[in-house]
Every structure is written in C-alpha cells, then in structure tokens.
Scaffold this motif. Structure first.
Motif, PDB file in Angstrom:
ATOM      1  N   LEU A  78      31.958  36.735  41.446  1.00  9.64           N
ATOM      2  CA  LEU A  78      32.809  37.660  42.213  1.00  9.64           C
ATOM      3  C   LEU A  78      33.404  36.928  43.407  1.00  9.64           C
ATOM      4  O   LEU A  78      34.609  36.999  43.669  1.00  9.64           O
ATOM      5  CB  LEU A  78      32.003  38.871  42.705  1.00  9.64           C
ATOM      6  CG  LEU A  78      31.325  39.763  41.662  1.00  9.64           C
ATOM      7  CD1 LEU A  78      30.622  40.938  42.354  1.00  9.64           C
ATOM      8  CD2 LEU A  78      32.328  40.290  40.637  1.00  9.64           C
ATOM      9  N   ALA A  79      32.565  36.212  44.151  1.00 11.09           N
ATOM     10  CA  ALA A  79      33.041  35.514  45.357  1.00 11.09           C
ATOM     11  C   ALA A  79      34.113  34.495  45.000  1.00 11.09           C
ATOM     12  O   ALA A  79      35.111  34.345  45.710  1.00 11.09           O
ATOM     13  CB  ALA A  79      31.872  34.832  46.069  1.00 11.09           C
ATOM     14  N   THR A  80      33.920  33.807  43.868  1.00  7.31           N
ATOM     15  CA  THR A  80      34.860  32.755  43.466  1.00  7.31           C
ATOM     16  C   THR A  80      36.135  33.350  42.859  1.00  7.31           C
ATOM     17  O   THR A  80      37.243  33.050  43.300  1.00  7.31           O
ATOM     18  CB  THR A  80      34.183  31.822  42.443  1.00  7.31           C
ATOM     19  OG1 THR A  80      32.982  31.305  43.019  1.00  7.31           O
ATOM     20  CG2 THR A  80      35.100  30.670  42.060  1.00  7.31           C
ATOM     21  N   GLY A  81      35.955  34.201  41.860  1.00  9.17           N
ATOM     22  CA  GLY A  81      37.109  34.747  41.140  1.00  9.17           C
ATOM     23  C   GLY A  81      37.962  35.661  42.006  1.00  9.17           C
ATOM     24  O   GLY A  81      39.192  35.705  41.846  1.00  9.17           O
ATOM     25  N   TRP A  82      37.333  36.383  42.900  1.00 12.66           N
ATOM     26  CA  TRP A  82      38.084  37.270  43.813  1.00 12.66           C
ATOM     27  C   TRP A  82      38.545  36.534  45.061  1.00 12.66           C
ATOM     28  O   TRP A  82      39.154  37.129  45.939  1.00 12.66           O
ATOM     29  CB  TRP A  82      37.203  38.453  44.241  1.00 12.66           C
ATOM     30  CG  TRP A  82      36.990  39.480  43.183  1.00 12.66           C
ATOM     31  CD1 TRP A  82      37.681  39.645  42.012  1.00 12.66           C
ATOM     32  CD2 TRP A  82      35.990  40.540  43.210  1.00 12.66           C
ATOM     33  NE1 TRP A  82      37.179  40.727  41.319  1.00 12.66           N
ATOM     34  CE2 TRP A  82      36.160  41.290  42.025  1.00 12.66           C
ATOM     35  CE3 TRP A  82      34.997  40.905  44.116  1.00 12.66           C
ATOM     36  CZ2 TRP A  82      35.351  42.396  41.726  1.00 12.66           C
ATOM     37  CZ3 TRP A  82      34.201  41.994  43.825  1.00 12.66           C
ATOM     38  CH2 TRP A  82      34.377  42.742  42.637  1.00 12.66           C
ATOM     39  N   ASN A  83      38.205  35.263  45.169  1.00 13.81           N
ATOM     40  CA  ASN A  83      38.613  34.456  46.310  1.00 13.81           C
ATOM     41  C   ASN A  83      38.170  35.088  47.632  1.00 13.81           C
ATOM     42  O   ASN A  83      38.958  35.220  48.572  1.00 13.81           O
ATOM     43  CB  ASN A  83      40.141  34.277  46.280  1.00 13.81           C
ATOM     44  CG  ASN A  83      40.598  33.149  47.168  1.00 13.81           C
ATOM     45  OD1 ASN A  83      39.776  32.341  47.620  1.00 13.81           O
ATOM     46  ND2 ASN A  83      41.886  33.084  47.421  1.00 13.81           N
ATOM     47  N   ALA A  84      36.906  35.459  47.679  1.00 13.16           N
ATOM     48  CA  ALA A  84      36.392  36.136  48.879  1.00 13.16           C
ATOM     49  C   ALA A  84      36.353  35.198  50.079  1.00 13.16           C
ATOM     50  O   ALA A  84      36.492  35.627  51.220  1.00 13.16           O
ATOM     51  CB  ALA A  84      34.994  36.677  48.614  1.00 13.16           C
TER      52      ALA A  84
END
Ligand code: PGA
Ligand code: ZN
Length: 432
Positions: A383-389
């Motif tokens: 999530l952190a990577t794919g959503w560019n958090a």
C-alpha cells in the motif's frame, strides 16, 4: 461469470505477534486466483476507529474471534460472493453496508479489513502483478510508485511497554539515506548502538511490543537523549543523516486538556505540555511528532501547529483514525500537516485509500502504518509503495512480524528499481 468473480470466502482464526487470536480471510476467484488478509490489532486505539469484534467471556481473556471469523464466511461472504474482485470500491461499499455501523462494530473491523485485504490480494494475483504494481496501475497516471521513508522504533513505550515511559515511540528516521536498503542499514546501526548503550547503563531489559528496546529511563526526555546518543554512536550526524521522530500517543495520557506524565509523577495543562514538547523540538533533531495532544484536544493540536509554524511534521493518528472526513476537517482547522494511515482503523481498503487521498488533497504528508499487534502479513508495504504514500511506520528493527515488512520492501526495491521517497516525503520545513 468471469475469472475474477469471487467464488469462495473463507475465514479462520490465526494468532498475532502478542499471541492473541486474530482473523485471517481467504478469497478465491472463479479463475483460481487466491488472496489472503490478516487483521492486525492496536493497543493504543483512537475512540473513533473501527472496532474489533471479540467474543468476551473468560476464555483467551475474552479476546477470541470466533464470531468475527464466522462473520467472514457468513454475512460478509454473502455480501460479496459473485462480485468482480477488480471492483474493490463496490466490494468495500457492500462490506460497509452489510455491517451498517460507522465503526464496523456489528461484523467486526477485524473481519471486514481481513476480507477487504484478501479481495485486493486475489485481484492482484489474478492480474499476475505484485500488489504494489496492481495498486500503482490503478492510480492516477504519472504518479509513480516510490519506496517509502521508514520511521523505525528504537525505544518502545506507553501502552506497548507497561507504561514504563509515557511517550509511546522513540523512532529513527534515516533522512540522509539514498535508498531503502541503505535506510535499513543506517537504522540497524542505530538500533544496535542503542542496545549497547542500554547494556552499558545496566538498563537492557529486552524489547517492547513492537521490538523496540524496553525503556528504563527516569524521564521521557532521557529516552530522547539516549536516542540522540545512539545516533551519534552509530556514526551518523543527527538530523542530517538520521533524525528523531516521536509518537507521543497523547490520547493515552491526556483528557480534557490535562496530561499526566506517570514516569515523572506530574500533571501538566495543555499549555505546559505543549511548552515541554517545544523544548524537545529545540534541543533535539526531531523532524516528526505524532499525536502531540489528545484526540479530544483540537484546541491543543491547533495551538501546537501554530507554535511549530509548519517547521516539523505533525501527524494525526488517534486524532484522525484514517477517516477522510476527519482529515479534511483537520486540514481546514490547521490541526496537523500529516496523517497516519492504518487500514484497520478504517475497516476497508477503499476507506483507507479515501483517507490517504484526502490527506494528499490537503497537502498532508502520508504515513502508512502497522499496529502494535501484527502478523506476517505484508500488505501495508505494498500500500505504501503502490499508493506512493511517501512514509512507512512498522515498529522496530526486531521480531519477524516487523522484519517481514522491511524485508518485503527490500525485495520490491531490488526487483522494480523504484525510487526512494527520501526526506522530501516529510511534511514540515525541518531540514537540519
Ligand atoms: P497501536 O499503536 O497499534 O497500539 O494503536 C500504534 C500507534 O499509535 O501508532
Ligand atoms: Zn500513534
């Protein structure tokens, strides 16, 4: 029926990192693709977050999840069976409707988040792509995925360490790192330097819930000071290469504008508690501070933001509980400049994403976060990577429920060669 139609939804009781029962959901699609999700569990929870359904009674200290597990194969399966797993928004809306409460209290947030995550994994598996890529592909064009800046706990405290100190997390942020892999090397050095320092002081007592060293200090500031010494001892320039990040988790120690520091045997009013923290910000290279005031203290949060003048990252966790409406309100009021994103605070993936999007729309920094009760589930790294958090908080640098996440990020960085978000991912102007 297409190959991505949901064909089976199964639930089971598994165990979390505190040895407590939790919910695992498994979703199988018509084409054979499978996905799994495991619910984490917090200890210092916000009062407005999604709630876990626990059986109560004597067995397993009331923490068993047989009803929540039954809800996975029961009402939640009924709500999503036959739907297309690629329609995460529609599925999450059906999950929320089946529950019908604002906090997932009827079916259990532990059941809803496990199912929602399992659907997401099944959809990614059907597409043949790793989850982060599946998520990045579904996002706005041109918004590339990045490896997040990690904030890693060195000393645990608060509700995670028997309230041995009042503050909850004393963390290192490797702001000078050029890659995720290098960031972990830097934090590993600091973590072990902190352990050596504690051993020398005769204060090495094992680790707290998230793997950080068990705190044995006389004041809260002494823990911050020890972290500074550990950064120096590891050979890094404090602030330049490795900076300090705190989670005060003030809702655990404050109510009605009053704050109780049990370790220091004193109670402070709002202004004095803010002044204490401003002193820390002056004396130490602190670049981020989470929940500096309690969830019921909007006035304090606004005052803290004004006093720090946007210099430092101010994160809302219990204050915002991964809720898009609360994020938008905090932005209007100037109560924070960053939001912690915990999927099980929201109860579904889509509501989690909505809170993250609300944060980005407000110009907030976004930090995807684990809970103090975790499992080997590594969804949040994707999530952190794919959503560019931009940032990721997982706990410390020990215990495999934590290391599983850090190691997953290493694999993603190696396989995909993605850029590292770096210090620019932080809110605030502090660039010491
Ligand atoms: P929790 O703590 O998972 O126990 O709520 C994590 C945090 O406060 O960030
Ligand atoms: Zn927190």
């Amino acid at each position: 029926m297409s190959s991505t139609t949901i064909a089976r939804v199964h639930g089971r009781r598994v165990w979390d990192s505190r040895g407590r029962p939790t919910v695992e959901a498994e979703v199988t699609l018509a084409g054979g693709a499978k996905g799994r999700g495991m619910a984490p569990a917090g200890a210092s929870r916000g009062s407005r977050e999604a709630v876990d359904l626990r059986d109560g009674g004597k067995r397993l200290r009331g923490l068993d999840v047989t009803q929540a597990v039954a809800n996975v194969a029961g009402p939640l399966a009924t709500a999503i069976m036959g739907r297309d797993a690629l329609d995460q928004a529609g599925i999450d809306a059906a999950i929320a409707a089946a529950d019908g409460t604002p906090t997932k209290a009827r079916l259990g947030g532990n059941a809803t988040i496990a199912v929602s995550m399992a659907v997401l994994h099944a959809a990614a598996a059907a597409s043949g792509a790793p989850l982060w890529r599946h998520l990045a592909a579904g996002g706005a064009a041109g918004k590339a995925a990045t490896l997040p800046m990690p904030e890693i706990q060195i000393f645990g405290g608060g509700a995670h360490a028997g309230r041995r100190v009042d503050l909850q997390d004393f963390m290192a942020m490797p702001v000078g790192a050029a890659s995720f892999a290098e960031a972990l090397v830097m934090v590993a050095e600091v973590y072990h330097a902190a352990g050596a320092l504690m051993a020398e002081r005769g204060a090495l007592m094992g680790v707290a819930d998230e793997g950080g060293w068990w705190p044995d200090f006389r004041t809260n500031e002494e823990a911050i000071e020890a972290l500074l010494r550990a950064i120096e001892r590891a050979g890094y320039v404090p602030g330049q290469e490795v900076a300090i990040s705190l989670d005060v988790a003030a809702s655990e120690i404050g109510r009605g504008g009053r704050y109780r520091l049990g370790l220091e045997k004193r109670e402070l009013d709002r202004d004095a508690f803010i002044a204490l923290q401003l002193g820390w910000l002056e004396r130490y290279p602190i670049v981020s501070i989470e929940d500096p005031l309690a969830e019921d203290d909007a006035k304090g949060m606004r005052a803290f933001m004004q006093a720090t003048g946007g210099k430092v990252q101010v994160i809302g966790d219990d204050y915002l509980v991964t809720n898009a409406a609360l994020v938008a309100e905090a932005a209007r009021e100037g109560a924070c400049n960053a939001v912690l994103i915990k999927p099980n605070q929201a109860g579904t993936i889509s509501e989690t994403k909505a809170a993250l999007d609300a944060g980005k729309a407000a110009g907030f920094a976004t930090i995807v976060s684990a809970r103090s009760g975790e499992t080997e589930d590594v969804t949040i790294v994707h999530l952190a990577t794919g959503w560019n958090a931009g940032q990721l908080k997982v706990g410390s640098f020990a215990r495999s429920e934590r290391m599983a996440k850090w190691n997953e990020a290493i694999r993603i960085e190696e396989e995909a060669g993605l850029p590292f978000a770096g210090r620019g991912a932080l809110a605030g102007r502090t660039r010491r």
